[in-house]
Design an enzyme around this catalytic site. Structure first.
Site, PDB file in Angstrom:
ATOM      1  CB  THR A 160      -0.948  -0.023   1.231  1.00  0.00           C
ATOM      2  OG1 THR A 160      -1.655  -1.236   1.231  1.00  0.00           O
ATOM      3  CG2 THR A 160      -1.905   1.129   1.276  1.00  0.00           C
ATOM      4  CG  ASN A 187      -5.069  -6.851   0.156  1.00  0.00           C
ATOM      5  OD1 ASN A 187      -4.764  -6.267   1.194  1.00  0.00           O
ATOM      6  ND2 ASN A 187      -5.575  -8.050   0.174  1.00  0.00           N
ATOM      7  CD  GLU A 208      -7.834  -4.064  -1.435  1.00  0.00           C
ATOM      8  OE1 GLU A 208      -7.424  -4.178  -0.278  1.00  0.00           O
ATOM      9  OE2 GLU A 208      -7.152  -3.590  -2.358  1.00  0.00           O
ATOM     10  CG  ASP A 264      -8.584  -6.080   2.684  1.00  0.00           C
ATOM     11  OD1 ASP A 264      -7.771  -6.856   3.205  1.00  0.00           O
ATOM     12  OD2 ASP A 264      -8.288  -4.904   2.383  1.00  0.00           O
ATOM     13  CB  SER A 277      -6.562  -0.737   8.095  1.00  0.00           C
ATOM     14  OG  SER A 277      -7.020  -1.961   8.557  1.00  0.00           O
ATOM     15  N   GLY A 292       0.456   0.023   5.903  1.00  0.00           N
ATOM     16  CA  GLY A 292       0.836  -0.820   7.039  1.00  0.00           C
ATOM     17  C   GLY A 292      -0.292  -1.644   7.593  1.00  0.00           C
ATOM     18  N   GLY A 293      -1.312  -1.943   6.765  1.00  0.00           N
ATOM     19  CA  GLY A 293      -2.387  -2.814   7.224  1.00  0.00           C
ATOM     20  C   GLY A 293      -3.036  -2.299   8.493  1.00  0.00           C
TER      21      GLY A 293
HETATM   22  O1  DON Z   1      -7.403  -1.758   2.850  1.00  0.00           O
HETATM   23  C1  DON Z   1      -6.714  -2.338   3.673  1.00  0.00           C
HETATM   24  O2  DON Z   1      -6.774  -2.159   4.871  1.00  0.00           O
HETATM   25  C2  DON Z   1      -5.664  -3.300   3.176  1.00  0.00           C
HETATM   26  N1  DON Z   1      -6.017  -3.816   1.879  1.00  0.00           N
HETATM   27  C3  DON Z   1      -4.406  -2.541   3.163  1.00  0.00           C
HETATM   28  C4  DON Z   1      -3.317  -3.469   2.872  1.00  0.00           C
HETATM   29  C5  DON Z   1      -2.088  -2.993   3.391  1.00  0.00           C
HETATM   30  O3  DON Z   1      -1.893  -1.965   3.987  1.00  0.00           O
HETATM   31  C6  DON Z   1      -1.081  -3.983   3.038  1.00  0.00           C
HETATM   32  N2  DON Z   1      -0.073  -4.005   3.905  1.00  0.00           N
HETATM   33  N3  DON Z   1       0.108  -3.441   4.826  1.00  0.00           N
END
Ligand code: DON
Length: 583
Positions: A393, A413, A432, A435, A465, A484-485
């Site tokens: 991301t 993702n 995605e 998620d 997130s 950072g998820g």
């Molecule tokens: O939207 C989200 O929360 C996730 N798809 C974000 C993924 C992400 O930040 C990947 N690694 N950290």
């Protein structure tokens, strides 16, 4: 059960259970004296005047430069948001791109309007849980993260079209020009990109188009070698000429659908034609007189941030020792992360107790369950499994000389998304769909378990997130966010507190980070986040502090001091390619 009822059941539980689980000597922890929230009755600060200078921070120097190039051509922050985003799609495809989606938090100086542009991917109409199950009814991880069945309908091309039509000053042909040029001329491969290709090679090499795009004679290309992507240049030219229709309709859409179907995916031309960005009202939090403007569902970030800030607003943090501050912040994180995925989903499909979760009253109940000197064991709170996520991301922050602001977090993702490339297009499709809670109660790639609120249904957007945010005080405005998820939300919280403390943007993004997400019941800390004495004091309070080798996040921030007129920008020193500048 109605969410409202669940919420109050939870609130009671949180307090009682937490009290019950304290050691006998500390049963019924005394509530910390709650300071009145200053500014509650006063109107929250707004932005006035113009900075006269622009600032851009992103995770790659070429993207930051492209933003300034478009500003110099007469574009505004929203045109620059297109230019920076599109260049990132070219130079950082492991993190985001045309085949993915994102959130664009915008502030328009002319009328003071804050708006949240939701360009999150959407589930194809044929989505239903069984598609991602194996013969035993278990989640088939390969289907949920690799190949086209893991891909939602992308949002990024629609976002660029919408931004250009409704907020920008330039045509897409100008704002996309730097990305088209760089895709065609190429750029030197840098370590993080090469590592990403290495990590995803086994998936990339399953399909010829991905192999051709990312591998050199079947091997991982060398650092420093020039990487060109003429197919992506052509795709961007198509969007520049025809807008979103060039992607979601006609011959190009047919090509996408044919390739996705041939490889086992479920996209239809109707899914693509139906995709539209959504404009949503941001979540606004009053934190001790500061106005925090942040991300509403389908991001979980703003609601969790509101919960944490509301809890913390009852304490005079600046009067407390660092250890006390960290303890209270960890306890706020623990409580907000418990609620985070329990209630949230796509607001167009799910009714959510947002007003309750973000209310100071609810936070007061949670605050009362925090012991001033003892960690609350997470298993004393009602159960919910929270995710541990990686760090792909991308986030960038922009301010133009007129005071227009853009905070953008976008993604495919996981690293290089689904790893699937439609021949001749030059971009990976996202993964995605993972998620979503694809199968009820079964964890996704990040360990996240969810239920009905986040189930994969036609047209729904999966819970995220990503938390692009503005922090507005009487004399300072900050624009921030990070990848950072699930750690995104705690990083944004710590960044907000650092900015309010008076740090400059470069100091904010460099600060050492710590994180607690309810489960596992561990405080993760970056190296040097705590001194030996601080770590020991936190341990004595009952926190399990795990100071690992690794750092996380890639925060990019810009800021403006309304009093002095100073404009600043900070890019995360954890990523050498990141770059922040003011002009
Ligand atoms: O939207 C989200 O929360 C996730 N798809 C974000 C993924 C992400 O930040 C990947 N690694 N950290």
């Amino acid at each position: 059960m109605k969410p409202f009822v669940v919420l109050f059941a939870t609130l009671a539980c949180v307090s009682l259970a937490a009290c019950d689980r304290q050691p006998a000597s500390t049963v019924a922890p005394p509530a910390m004296p709650a300071a009145a929230t200053p500014g509650a009755a006063k109107p929250l600060p707004s932005i006035s005047g113009r900075p006269g200078k622009s600032a851009i921070a992103s995770s790659h120097g070429l993207a930051t430069e492209a933003g300034f190039e478009v500003l110099a051509k007469g574009g505004n922050a929203f045109d620059a948001a297109i230019a920076v985003g599109a260049v990132l799609a070219v130079v950082e495809p492991q993190s985001s791109g045309i085949g993915g989606g994102g959130f664009f938090l915008l502030h328009r100086a002319a009328d003071g309007r804050d708006v949240f542009l939701d360009a999150r991917e959407a589930a194809p109409a044929a989505s239903h849980s069984a598609l991602w199950a194996d013969a035993d009814g278990k989640l088939d991880r390969d289907k949920s993260i690799n190949g086209p069945l893991s891909a939602g309908i992308p949002g990024e091309p629609a976002a660029y079209d919408w931004l250009a039509k409704h907020y920008g000053k330039l045509p897409l042909s100008e704002s996309l020009a730097p990305a088209i040029r760089i895709a065609r001329e190429g750029f030197p491969l840098y370590p993080r990109f090469v590592r990403a290709i290495g990590m995803r090679k086994p998936v990339i090499e399953r399909w010829p188009a991905g192999r051709q795009l990312f591998l050199a004679d079947g091997e991982i290309p060398a650092e420093g070698s020039r990487w060109r992507n003429p197919d992506l240049a052509a795709t961007l030219e198509r969007i520049a000429a025809s807008g979103a229709a060039g992607f979601y309709e006609g011959e190009f859409a047919a090509r996408l659908v044919d390739a996705v179907s041939a490889a086992g995916g479920i996209w239809t031309r109707e899914d693509l034609a139906a995709y539209a960005v959504r404009e949503r009202e941001p979540v606004v939090v009053d934190y001790r007189g500061w106005r925090i403007v942040t991300s509403p569902p389908p991001s979980s970030g703003g609601v969790a941030l509101a919960e944490m800030l509301n809890i913390l607003s009852g304490y005079d943090l600046e009067r407390r020792s660092r250890v006390e501050r960290v303890h209270l912040t960890i306890e706020a994180m623990r409580r907000a992360y418990r609620d985070r995925a329990e209630y949230l989903g796509d607001p167009d499909f799910v009714s959510m107790p947002i007003a309750e979760l973000t209310s100071p009253l609810y936070a007061a109940g949670l605050r009362a369950s925090i012991h001033p000197a003892k960690a609350t064991p997470s298993d004393a709170l009602p159960g919910y499994m929270s995710p541990a996520e990686g760090e792909h991301t991308t986030h960038y922050s922009i301010m133009d000389a007129d005071g227009n602001l853009a905070a953008v977090t976008k993604t495919v993702n996981l690293t290089l998304g689904s790893g699937f490339v439609v021949e001749g297009t030059g971009f990976v499709l996202n993964n995605e769909m993972d998620d979503f809670a694809l199968l009820p109660g079964q964890p996704n790639a990040f360990g996240l378990v969810g239920g009905e609120a986040n189930a994969p249904k036609a047209g729904r957007r999966p819970l995220s997130s990503m938390t692009p945010s503005f922090v507005i005080g009487a004399d300072r405005v900050g624009v921030s966010g990070t990848p950072g998820g699930s750690r995104i939300i705690t990083m944004v919280l710590e960044g907000i507190l650092a900015w309010i403390d008076g740090d400059a943007p470069q100091e904010v993004v460099a600060r050492r980070r710590y994180h607690h997400q309810y489960l596992p019941d561990v405080v993760s800390a970056e190296p040097e986040a705590f001194t030996r004495e601080e770590a020991k004091a936190l341990g004595d309070m009952g926190h399990i502090v795990n100071t690992g080798e690794r750092t996380w996040g890639l925060m990019n921030m810009v800021g403006w001091n309304l009093r002095t007129g100073e404009v600043g920008a900070g890019s995360d020193p954890r990523e050498p390619m990141s770059r922040a500048d003011t002009r």
